[in-house]
Each structure stands twice: as structure tokens, then as C-alpha cells.
Motif scaffolding. Structure first.
Motif, PDB file in Angstrom:
ATOM      1  N   VAL A 194      43.508   2.378  42.856  1.00 32.49           N
ATOM      2  CA  VAL A 194      42.132   1.913  42.606  1.00 32.49           C
ATOM      3  C   VAL A 194      41.135   2.936  43.146  1.00 32.49           C
ATOM      4  O   VAL A 194      40.130   3.259  42.494  1.00 32.49           O
ATOM      5  N   ILE A 195      41.420   3.480  44.345  1.00 34.59           N
ATOM      6  CA  ILE A 195      40.528   4.496  44.913  1.00 34.59           C
ATOM      7  C   ILE A 195      40.533   5.749  44.043  1.00 34.59           C
ATOM      8  O   ILE A 195      39.515   6.422  43.886  1.00 34.59           O
ATOM      9  N   ARG A 196      41.694   6.045  43.444  1.00 32.75           N
ATOM     10  CA  ARG A 196      41.760   7.189  42.535  1.00 32.75           C
ATOM     11  C   ARG A 196      40.829   6.984  41.340  1.00 32.75           C
ATOM     12  O   ARG A 196      40.165   7.928  40.881  1.00 32.75           O
ATOM     13  N   ALA A 197      40.742   5.748  40.858  1.00 36.26           N
ATOM     14  CA  ALA A 197      39.825   5.467  39.758  1.00 36.26           C
ATOM     15  C   ALA A 197      38.376   5.657  40.205  1.00 36.26           C
ATOM     16  O   ALA A 197      37.551   6.195  39.457  1.00 36.26           O
ATOM     17  N   ILE A 198      38.073   5.248  41.443  1.00 37.59           N
ATOM     18  CA  ILE A 198      36.718   5.459  41.976  1.00 37.59           C
ATOM     19  C   ILE A 198      36.419   6.949  42.059  1.00 37.59           C
ATOM     20  O   ILE A 198      35.339   7.417  41.674  1.00 37.59           O
ATOM     21  N   LEU A 199      37.421   7.710  42.545  1.00 37.85           N
ATOM     22  CA  LEU A 199      37.259   9.168  42.633  1.00 37.85           C
ATOM     23  C   LEU A 199      36.985   9.751  41.250  1.00 37.85           C
ATOM     24  O   LEU A 199      36.141  10.638  41.094  1.00 37.85           O
ATOM     25  N   GLY A 200      37.690   9.223  40.223  1.00 39.18           N
ATOM     26  CA  GLY A 200      37.476   9.718  38.864  1.00 39.18           C
ATOM     27  C   GLY A 200      36.062   9.441  38.387  1.00 39.18           C
ATOM     28  O   GLY A 200      35.434  10.306  37.760  1.00 39.18           O
ATOM     29  N   ALA A 201      35.526   8.244  38.704  1.00 39.53           N
ATOM     30  CA  ALA A 201      34.156   7.921  38.286  1.00 39.53           C
ATOM     31  C   ALA A 201      33.154   8.855  38.945  1.00 39.53           C
ATOM     32  O   ALA A 201      32.228   9.361  38.289  1.00 39.53           O
ATOM     33  N   ILE A 202      33.364   9.110  40.250  1.00 37.58           N
ATOM     34  CA  ILE A 202      32.427   9.996  40.954  1.00 37.58           C
ATOM     35  C   ILE A 202      32.558  11.426  40.448  1.00 37.58           C
ATOM     36  O   ILE A 202      31.564  12.141  40.267  1.00 37.58           O
ATOM     37  N   ALA A 203      33.803  11.846  40.158  1.00 39.34           N
ATOM     38  CA  ALA A 203      34.009  13.203  39.644  1.00 39.34           C
ATOM     39  C   ALA A 203      33.316  13.371  38.295  1.00 39.34           C
ATOM     40  O   ALA A 203      32.707  14.421  38.033  1.00 39.34           O
ATOM     41  N   ALA A 204      33.375  12.322  37.450  1.00 36.19           N
ATOM     42  CA  ALA A 204      32.698  12.411  36.156  1.00 36.19           C
ATOM     43  C   ALA A 204      31.192  12.574  36.354  1.00 36.19           C
ATOM     44  O   ALA A 204      30.543  13.355  35.644  1.00 36.19           O
ATOM     45  N   LEU A 205      30.636  11.859  37.349  1.00 37.03           N
ATOM     46  CA  LEU A 205      29.207  12.004  37.646  1.00 37.03           C
ATOM     47  C   LEU A 205      28.884  13.431  38.070  1.00 37.03           C
ATOM     48  O   LEU A 205      27.922  14.046  37.573  1.00 37.03           O
ATOM     49  N   VAL A 206      29.709  13.989  38.978  1.00 32.58           N
ATOM     50  CA  VAL A 206      29.445  15.342  39.469  1.00 32.58           C
ATOM     51  C   VAL A 206      29.529  16.361  38.335  1.00 32.58           C
ATOM     52  O   VAL A 206      28.645  17.218  38.178  1.00 32.58           O
ATOM     53  N   TYR A 207      30.577  16.244  37.505  1.00 34.31           N
ATOM     54  CA  TYR A 207      30.730  17.202  36.408  1.00 34.31           C
ATOM     55  C   TYR A 207      29.549  17.138  35.466  1.00 34.31           C
ATOM     56  O   TYR A 207      29.059  18.167  35.006  1.00 34.31           O
ATOM     57  N   SER A 208      29.090  15.906  35.172  1.00 29.55           N
ATOM     58  CA  SER A 208      28.027  15.827  34.172  1.00 29.55           C
ATOM     59  C   SER A 208      26.692  16.324  34.731  1.00 29.55           C
ATOM     60  O   SER A 208      25.923  16.919  33.988  1.00 29.55           O
ATOM     61  N   ILE A 209      26.419  16.108  36.043  1.00 31.57           N
ATOM     62  CA  ILE A 209      25.132  16.634  36.524  1.00 31.57           C
ATOM     63  C   ILE A 209      25.190  18.147  36.688  1.00 31.57           C
ATOM     64  O   ILE A 209      24.166  18.805  36.673  1.00 31.57           O
TER      65      ILE A 209
END
Lengths: 96, 187, 83
Positions: free
Chosen positions: B31-46
Motif C-alpha cells: 500500500v505504501i508502494r502505491a502511495i510512493l507511486g502517486a507521489i512519484a507521478a506528481l513529481v514527474y509531472s511537475i
């Protein structure tokens, strides 16, 4: 006028976010947290997107798509999470 | 040019990675890995990589986590062979034994799966053919009037070590058996 | 606009902390649901801020995909304990 209104909507949305997310920290049940979280996340996010829509209207198609997505899927997600977490609890009580 | 908030958002990525590494339960870690993925997607897009962000959300958050949940669920399991229910007067003892065993395996995030076999011969065969990780049966030399003695035979050494240190239940013996590998059997 | 984004990051930190300190898997899932919505709304805000269409499209796709993934994961976790 419209600028002030859009900023106001965004700030209201952020206040909604804080109001709904802070109960996550307490020791309450999953369903209580889910209720406040789904209400605040859906309404707060919709307020933020409305504020953005007033601010920059030339991306209206995208923003309206975001509002529709939020309104439908966040509601469905709330139901699915509640169903999964509560049926699991019933089962574990039966097992014990 | 680079705004201040970008630094703060990028700092969220190592923070969530540290939280991910500190988890011990595999499902919580996923579940934490999924959270990490969401945050990583935010970082990549900004930072301007819209395509990378989309790939991270689709593959990293949805596909990888889903597949890993299924893989972990089917591999973290201890299969225990038992005799199917016959007219034994020791049902209570046996259910208590299984409940205790389940408590021990849950400490190591293992699932306990019971596989039933009709008689002792098939049970032994299943252990020798590596269909199960261990078998649990009434030992033949138990005296009938006293408490029955159950014999648990484990063929995986790590499982045997765990059970030997953690599993303390009266009148149950745990033993380890080495099964020759299948190449030796063919010769 | 910068202060609005900083406030959003602060709101994002709350569910991250909750996911770290709570051991119940459903509480973690709730935190994940909150984070998934908040990150995609932040992406949308940044895309409007920069007037960048591609980030906006990706943000909307991630918004719906993230929720779909969450529902899938919730059903899988529900069935973990069934044999």
C-alpha cells in the motif's frame, strides 16, 4: 471580481481538505474517517477545480472532465472502500 | 526560474521511500508502494515529464501493486496436510492446535492452508511428493485413554526452525524430515 | 498562487503521516485514497498555473486511473484472508 471569487473558492477548497483530513489522525473507526474524508475530498477538490475554471476559462473542457470524474468516481470509491472494509471485519469476527 | 514549492514536493519522494523501507508487513508495504507511486507521478509531472508520470501511475501504481499483491498472497503460504475428518473424539483439541499454529504463522505473515487427505498413506505420499510443506497427524503410539499426541512433520527447514522456537503447545511433537531431491529419486 | 500550493503540500503531509503511523491496512488504504486525489488535484493546479495542456490531460487520466486502481486493490485486500 471574478479573480477574488476564484481565489475564494480555492481557499474554501483547501479549508475543506484540512477539515476532512485532520480526523484521519484520530483513533476513530475506518467508516467515520471514510465519511469525513470522502465528503471533504470530493467537495474540496470540486471547489478548487471550480476556482481554477473561473480563473482560466480556456481550459474548460479539461476542468469539467475533472469535475465529472471527481463527482462520479470518488463517490463510487467511497462505497467500494466501505463495502470491502466492513465485510472484512464481519468475517474476522466470525472467524474468532 | 525554479519555484520554491518544487523543492518541497520533490522532498516528499525520499520521505515516502523511507516510510516504505521501514515497513515489515508485506501488504502494508505494498500500500505504501502505491502511495510512493502517486507521489512519484506528481513529481514527474511537475518537472515536465508528463509521459513518465502517466507510465508511473499506470504501471507503478496500478499494475505492479496488483500483481505483487496476488504474488505475495500465493507464495507466502504454509500448506499443512491433515487427515480428513473421521470419527475422532479429539476435534476440540485439534481445532485448538490449528488455531495456535495459525497464530504462529500470522506472526510471520504466512497464511496457513489446510489440505485434507483421506488416509495416512496418501498423507505420507503428499509429503514425499512435495505437495505440502508439512503434515499433521495423530501419532500411532499414543495411548488412547490419555491426551492424544499429535505428530507434525515439516520438510522445510526454516519453517521447522520457526515452529520449534515459537510453537509451544502441549502434547504435540514437531520433527524435521529431509526429502531427497527428485533427481536422486529417478536414479 | 505559491502559498496555495504550499498549503496543499501541508494537507498532503497529513495522510502521509497517517499511513506511516497506523498499522491497520484499511487506515493505510484511506490515506492512499486521500493522497491519490490530492496529488492529481495538485497536478491540475500546476498545469493551469503554467497553462500546460499535456500535464492537465495526464492529471485527469491519473485522477481516474488512481481511483480505479484503488478499487481493484481494495477488492484484492478484502479477499486476502479467504482461502
Amino acid at each position: 471580481m471574478i479573480d477574488a471569487l476564484s481565489y475564494g473558492l480555492i481557499i474554501v477548497g483547501i479549508i475543506f481538505w484540512f477539515w476532512g483530513t485532520l480526523p484521519l489522525l484520530g483513533n476513530r473507526s475506518v467508516l467515520f474517517k471514510l465519511h469525513s474524508l470522502s465528503v471533504s475530498d470530493t467537495l474540496g477538490s470540486m471547489a478548487i477545480v471550480f476556482g481554477l475554471l473561473l480563473k482560466i476559462p480556456n481550459e474548460w473542457s479539461l476542468l469539467i472532465l475533472a469535475i465529472i470524474t471527481l463527482a462520479i468516481w470518488n463517490t463510487v470509491l467511497g462505497y467500494v472502500l466501505a463495502y470491502c472494509s466492513s465485510s472484512n471485519k464481519k468475517q474476522s469476527i466470525n472467524n474468532q | 526560474m525554479i519555484d520554491n514549492y518544487i523543492y518541497v514536493i520533490v522532498a516528499l519522494l525520499p520521505l515516502s521511500a523511507l516510510i516504505l523501507v521501514s515497513q515489515t508487513n508485506p501488504y502494508n508495504a505494498l500500500v505504501i508502494r502505491a502511495i510512493l507511486g502517486a507521489i512519484a507521478a506528481l513529481v514527474y509531472s511537475i518537472l515536465g515529464g508528463a509521459d513518465v508520470a502517466l507510465t508511473e501511475a499506470l504501471v507503478g501504481t496500478m499494475l505492479a501493486v496488483t500483481l505483487y499483491v496476488i504474488a505475495v498472497r500465493s507464495s507466502l503460504v504454509m500448506r499443512l496436510g491433515i487427515l480428513s475428518k473421521n470419527s475422532d473424539s479429539t476435534e476440540d483439541y485439534f481445532t485448538e492446535l490449528i488455531a495456535n499454529l495459525r497464530k504462529v504463522t500470522q506472526k510471520y505473515y504466512l497464511r496457513l492452508e489446510l489440505v485434507e487427505y483421506p488416509d495416512r498413506e496418501l498423507l505420507k505420499q503428499a509429503l514425499l511428493k512435495r505437495e505440502v510443506h508439512g503434515i499433521c497427524e495423530r501419532s500411532e503410539l499414543s495411548n488412547m485413554d490419555n491426551n492424544p499426541i499429535y505428530q507434525t512433520t515439516i520438510r522445510v527447514h526454516r519453517l521447522f526452525e520457526i515452529l520449534q522456537t515459537e510453537f509451544t503447545f502441549p502434547d504435540t511433537e514437531i520433527s524435521y524430515i529431509t526429502i531427497p531431491s527428485s533427481e536422486d529419486k529417478h536414479k | 498562487m505559491d502559498s496555495i500550493l504550499i498549503a496543499m503540500i501541508l494537507a498532503l503531509l497529513i495522510p502521509i503521516y497517517e499511513a506511516w503511523q497506523d498499522d491497520n491496512i484499511w487506515q493505510k488504504m484511506l490515506a492512499f485514497a486521500s493522497i491519490a486525489t490530492k496529488t492529481s488535484i495538485m497536478m491540475l493546479v500546476i498545469s493551469v498555473l503554467r497553462d500546460d495542456w499535456s500535464i492537465g490531460v495526464v492529471a485527469v487520466i491519473i485522477l481516474s486511473v488512481g481511483e480505479a486502481g484503488l478499487m481493484l486493490l481494495a477488492h484484492l485486500i478484502k479477499r486476502l484472508n479467504e482461502v
